[in-house]
Design an enzyme around this catalytic site. Structure first.
Site, PDB file in Angstrom:
ATOM      1  N   GLY A  31     -11.273  13.289   0.398  1.00  0.00           N
ATOM      2  CA  GLY A  31     -11.232  11.968   1.017  1.00  0.00           C
ATOM      3  C   GLY A  31     -12.292  11.780   2.085  1.00  0.00           C
ATOM      4  O   GLY A  31     -13.231  12.554   2.205  1.00  0.00           O
ATOM      5  N   HIS A  37     -20.101  11.536  -2.045  1.00  0.00           N
ATOM      6  CA  HIS A  37     -19.006  11.410  -3.017  1.00  0.00           C
ATOM      7  C   HIS A  37     -19.261  10.246  -3.974  1.00  0.00           C
ATOM      8  O   HIS A  37     -19.013  10.339  -5.171  1.00  0.00           O
ATOM      9  CB  HIS A  37     -17.680  11.123  -2.303  1.00  0.00           C
ATOM     10  CG  HIS A  37     -17.230  12.189  -1.361  1.00  0.00           C
ATOM     11  ND1 HIS A  37     -17.169  12.001  -0.002  1.00  0.00           N
ATOM     12  CD2 HIS A  37     -16.799  13.444  -1.595  1.00  0.00           C
ATOM     13  CE1 HIS A  37     -16.717  13.096   0.566  1.00  0.00           C
ATOM     14  NE2 HIS A  37     -16.494  13.996  -0.359  1.00  0.00           N
TER      15      HIS A  37
END
Ligand code: PAF
EC number: 6.3.2.1
Length: 281
Positions: A31, A37
């Site tokens: 996260g 990402h």
């Protein structure tokens, strides 16, 4: 994009997708998504029918004195970014869903971990390997995407997949950087303004070392002491390590040849940053 919190539901959904002939690209994360990402998710989107992202801050890979409780979290923002980048499924289990009881069968990574982050963070890669074994069994991906910023992690996952014959292909993506070269990281938010400026020297010194090697330097010690000096003179950070090994074996080399990695970790007040460069000569 569908958010799934249950292991069973995620596994059933992915198995259904797979049995209908769809390829599954998987991006495992903890996260607090940043551009690194998102690059992985976008690449998975381009290359697969179905894209699954997981967000799970895996307690098994944090040591007792590490930042598990303060690891940055922002689910709303993450889910929006994952969706915008092309994820179809976001797997977001909590710790009791992933580990309803302590694992009775442990994974111990016995190679490629006695150096770099593996040495500074004992047990870290055992935790990474354990959670990925679980996630690979839950998501059943054809392709799994990882950033080269964590090059040692990539070397360990490569071994995990080979040793346990996991039917997934590892895909690696180059480190995504800020415009001044600092590697993107969820931990960069913890840098104080002066540290943020100083942190530029990490990538800069790696580039200088790379240039030296391309220009003929073959002595690992000379390269490393040059980098140590550059970082010590230009930042208030404390060097955790700066090391040079063969890659992906992560074995010491007397002379620079073949494919090598130079990797570093530097501790600032509230953030420990890592970066690396891989050179083939
Ligand atoms: O690189 C990470 O964020 C984590 O180590 C991973 C691969 C998601 C496993 O928890």
């Amino acid at each position: 994009m569908k958010v799934i919190r249950s292991v069973k539901e995620m596994q059933n959904t992915m198995l259904e997708q797979k049995s209908s002939g769809k390829s599954i690209g998987f991006v495992p994360t903890m996260g607090y998504l940043h551009e690194g990402h998102l690059t992985l998710i976008k690449q998975a989107r381009r290359e697969n029918d179905v894209v699954a992202v997981s967000i799970f801050v895996n307690p098994l890979q944090f040591g007792a004195n590490e930042d598990l409780s303060t690891y940055p979290r922002d689910f709303e923002r993450d889910s929006q970014l994952a969706e915008e980048s092309g994820a179809d499924y976001l797997f977001y289990p909590d710790a009791s869903e992933m580990y309803p009881r302590p694992l009775a069968i442990k994974v111990t990574v016995g190679d490629r971990t006695d150096v770099l982050c593996g040495r500074s963070r004992p047990g870290h890669f055992d935790g990474v390997a354990a959670v990925l074994l679980k996630l690979f069994n839950i998501v059943v991906p054809d392709f799994a995407y990882f950033g080269m910023k964590d090059a040692q992690q990539v070397a360990v996952i490569d071994m995990l997949i080979t040793d346990y014959n996991i039917p997934v292909t590892l895909k690696t993506v180059e480190t995504v950087r800020e415009s001044d070269g600092l590697a993107k990281s969820s931990r960069n938010v913890y840098l104080q303004p002066n540290e943020r400026e100083e942190a530029v020297i990490l990538n800069k010194s790696l580039n200088e070392a790379r240039e030296g090697i391309i220009n003929g330097e073959r002595d690992p010690e000379k390269v490393l002491s040059f980098m140590r000096e550059r970082i010590q003179q230009n930042s208030s950070g404390t060097i955790d390590y700066i090391e040079l090994y063969s890659y992906p074996e992560l074995k010491p080399v007397k002379e620079i040849k073949g494919t090598i990695i130079i990797a570093l970790a530097v501790k600032f007040t509230k953030a420990r940053l890592i970066d690396n460069t891989i050179i083939s000569i």
